[in-house]
Design an enzyme around this catalytic site. Structure first.
Site, PDB file in Angstrom:
ATOM      1  N   LYS A   1       0.914  -1.275   0.002  1.00  0.00           N
ATOM      2  CA  LYS A   1       0.127   0.045  -0.077  1.00  0.00           C
ATOM      3  C   LYS A   1       0.724   1.342  -0.049  1.00  0.00           C
ATOM      4  CE  LYS A   1      -2.498  -0.906   3.636  1.00  0.00           C
ATOM      5  NZ  LYS A   1      -1.945  -2.269   3.988  1.00  0.00           N
TER       6      LYS A   1
ATOM      7  N   ARG B   1     -10.452   0.493   8.685  1.00  0.00           N
ATOM      8  CA  ARG B   1      -9.903  -0.602   8.731  1.00  0.00           C
ATOM      9  C   ARG B   1     -10.978  -1.638   9.497  1.00  0.00           C
ATOM     10  NH1 ARG B   1      -3.948  -0.026   8.927  1.00  0.00           N
ATOM     11  NH2 ARG B   1      -2.866  -1.863   9.453  1.00  0.00           N
TER      12      ARG B   1
ATOM     13  N   ARG C   1      11.825  -6.515   5.538  1.00  0.00           N
ATOM     14  CA  ARG C   1      11.686  -5.151   5.476  1.00  0.00           C
ATOM     15  C   ARG C   1      12.539  -4.194   6.391  1.00  0.00           C
ATOM     16  NH1 ARG C   1       6.007  -2.111   5.038  1.00  0.00           N
ATOM     17  NH2 ARG C   1       5.525  -2.864   7.313  1.00  0.00           N
TER      18      ARG C   1
ATOM     19  N   ARG D   1      10.911  -2.334  11.697  1.00  0.00           N
ATOM     20  CA  ARG D   1       9.843  -1.805  12.428  1.00  0.00           C
ATOM     21  C   ARG D   1       9.587  -2.856  13.550  1.00  0.00           C
ATOM     22  NH1 ARG D   1       4.864   0.168   8.493  1.00  0.00           N
ATOM     23  NH2 ARG D   1       3.648  -0.943  10.213  1.00  0.00           N
TER      24      ARG D   1
ATOM     25  N   ARG E   1      -0.775  -9.567  13.078  1.00  0.00           N
ATOM     26  CA  ARG E   1      -1.425  -8.326  11.956  1.00  0.00           C
ATOM     27  C   ARG E   1      -2.236  -8.944  11.053  1.00  0.00           C
ATOM     28  NH1 ARG E   1       3.747  -5.263  10.507  1.00  0.00           N
ATOM     29  NH2 ARG E   1       2.404  -3.876   9.189  1.00  0.00           N
TER      30      ARG E   1
END
Ligand code: AMP
Length: 217
Positions: free
Chosen positions: A13, A87, A126, A159, A170
């Protein structure tokens, strides 16, 4: 143009938002980024959100709805792209009410579809630069020097919610609370589905094609 971007964490996204901002001049409103800014600035809202974010759960609707409707009110007429909000179906209903009050509407919903296996690989690998926000991947998008940002030499970080346990939470949260939004918008708007497991440039081309057609109508 006012756009909502849907998709599981790791669907790309953020990457697609950068493209949309560059191409159509839209304001990028990322609820996750706004929350992280609050946390970095030590605001009361940031403190309230912290424990939810760290465990991969959703921050309560009332906090998010107030925060995002405030941002949307200040958005320019040229349009915006909502990334990470709404969400939950409740958030979508409240967003609709807030927009109706301003005579605006959502023009399109972009739904980035992706396989869980790809999500886990993308997110756990990531790394990002805390200084300039550049994003890397330990296998697919390596910096020139391992662990260091190409642009400013800052040490890259992971992160905290990209650890394997939190990524699993998540994803579970996404399927339980956010995926029903696709159906909600299919009944209340224009939804375009995209295969987000492809190369990001291919996804970008498909997204632009749909939006260009929409702008012309
Ligand atoms: P993101 O960067 O979009 O993955 O968001 C990071 C975290 O911020 C999420 O795991 C949630 O804890 C919180 N968050 C972001 N957007 C929302 C939202 N619309 N509703 C509730 N929590 C959110």
């Amino acid at each position: 143009m006012r756009i909502v971007l849907l998709g599981a964490p790791g669907a790309g996204k953020g990457t697609q938002c950068k493209n949309l901002v560059a191409q159509y001049g839209l304001l990028h409103l990322s609820s996750g980024d706004i929350l992280r800014r609050h946390r970095a600035n030590g605001t009361e809202l940031g403190e309230k959100a912290q424990s939810y974010m760290d465990s991969g759960a959703l921050v309560p609707d009332e906090i998010i709805i107030e925060m995002m409707t405030e941002e949307i009110k200040q958005a320019p007429d040229s349009g915006f792209i909502l990334d990470g909000f709404p969400r939950t179906v409740n958030q979508a209903v409240e967003l609709q009410k807030a927009l109706a009050g301003t005579g605006r509407n959502i023009d399109a919903v972009l739904n980035l579809k992706i396989d869980d296996r790809i999500v886990v690989e993308r997110l756990t690998g990531r790394r990002s630069c805390p200084q300039c926000g550049a994003v890397y991947h330990i296998k697919n998008l390596k910096p020139k020097v391992q662990g260091v940002c190409d642009h400013d030499g800052t040490e890259l970080v992971q992160r905290s919610d990209d650890s394997p346990d939190v990524v699993a939470n998540r994803l579970e949260t996404y399927y339980r609370q956010s995926e029903p939004l696709v159906e909600y918008y299919k009944n209340n708007g224009t939804v375009f589905d995209f295969d987000a497991g492809r190369d990001p440039d291919e996804v970008k081309a498909s997204v632009f094609e749909k939006l260009d057609a929409l702008v012309k109508t």
